[in-house]
Design a protein around this motif. Structure first.
Motif, PDB file in Angstrom:
ATOM      1  N   ALA A  29      36.592  42.156  47.762  1.00 20.88           N
ATOM      2  CA  ALA A  29      36.466  40.469  47.642  1.00 20.88           C
ATOM      3  C   ALA A  29      35.865  39.975  46.383  1.00 20.88           C
ATOM      4  N   LYS A  30      34.949  41.083  45.354  1.00 18.14           N
ATOM      5  CA  LYS A  30      35.653  40.682  43.913  1.00 18.14           C
ATOM      6  C   LYS A  30      36.362  40.595  43.340  1.00 18.14           C
ATOM      7  N   ALA A  31      37.425  41.466  43.328  1.00 17.21           N
ATOM      8  CA  ALA A  31      38.673  41.836  43.074  1.00 17.21           C
ATOM      9  C   ALA A  31      39.552  40.791  43.395  1.00 17.21           C
ATOM     10  N   ASN A  32      39.397  40.242  44.582  1.00 22.83           N
ATOM     11  CA  ASN A  32      39.660  38.713  45.070  1.00 22.83           C
ATOM     12  C   ASN A  32      39.744  37.360  45.143  1.00 22.83           C
ATOM     13  N   ASP A  33      38.407  37.585  44.412  1.00 28.70           N
ATOM     14  CA  ASP A  33      37.511  36.312  44.444  1.00 28.70           C
ATOM     15  C   ASP A  33      37.951  35.468  44.808  1.00 28.70           C
ATOM     16  N   SER A  34      36.753  36.349  45.672  1.00 28.33           N
ATOM     17  CA  SER A  34      35.975  35.834  47.162  1.00 28.33           C
ATOM     18  C   SER A  34      34.465  36.278  47.467  1.00 28.33           C
ATOM     19  N   ASP A 122      45.592  33.856  52.809  1.00 26.25           N
ATOM     20  CA  ASP A 122      44.798  34.211  53.867  1.00 26.25           C
ATOM     21  C   ASP A 122      45.948  35.802  53.343  1.00 26.25           C
ATOM     22  N   SER A 123      46.335  36.227  51.869  1.00 25.86           N
ATOM     23  CA  SER A 123      46.858  37.287  52.139  1.00 25.86           C
ATOM     24  C   SER A 123      45.668  38.284  51.926  1.00 25.86           C
ATOM     25  N   TRP A 124      44.333  38.676  51.517  1.00 27.58           N
ATOM     26  CA  TRP A 124      43.537  39.529  51.305  1.00 27.58           C
ATOM     27  C   TRP A 124      43.168  40.179  53.034  1.00 27.58           C
TER      28      TRP A 124
END
Length: 154
Positions: A29-34, A122-124
């Protein structure tokens, strides 16, 4: 891992498995800025866009156990999560949580609440997040509404 595989695990194996899954999800989530980090920042996100919140992690350690204001915030966050069907867990090591979600553990003095949000496109998707949702669902069936997870040590 399927729900059946999770259910047949011994409690110690399940706790270790969920701790690793939580760490994986937080890193992803951190890598995906989530990620949203901090009690006040999390409250803002929950107020503005509650549908974007996928998972909530509350962290407290001995230093903050008697902080009444923090406990009130936790109660309100938990109530919000229950009302909006957001899975929620508790960890007992805020310092370790801060190490996982931040580049510098000192950077996040308020890692008491961490939200995992859904990206707009919604790609992650993370299979470990599904494993955590299953763990929370199973815990609720045993009337453990905010299960505690131990994060793996480094």
């Amino acid at each position: 891992m399927t729900l059946e595989e999770v259910l047949i695990q011994k409690p110690s194996e399940r706790a270790q498995c969920t701790g690793k899954a939580l760490e994986e999800v937080l890193v992803s989530a951190k890598a995906n800025d989530s990620l949203t980090i901090g009690v006040y920042e999390s409250a803002k996100v929950m107020n503005i866009d509650p549908d974007s919140v996928s998972f909530c992690v509350l962290a407290v350690d001995e230093e903050f156990e008697c902080d009444i204001a923090l406990q009130i915030h936790f109660t309100l966050i938990q109530a919000f999560c229950f009302d909006n069907d957001i899975s929620i867990v508790r960890v007992n090591d805020m310092q370790r949580l801060a190490e996982i979600v931040g580049d510098n553990a000192e950077q996040f003095e308020d890692a008491h609440c961490v939200l995992i949000t859904k990206p707009a496109e919604d790609s992650w998707e993370d299979p470990a997040l599904e494993k955590l949702h299953l763990f929370c669902e199973e815990s609720r069936s045993y009337n453990e509404w905010v299960p505690e997870i131990t994060l793996p040590e480094r």
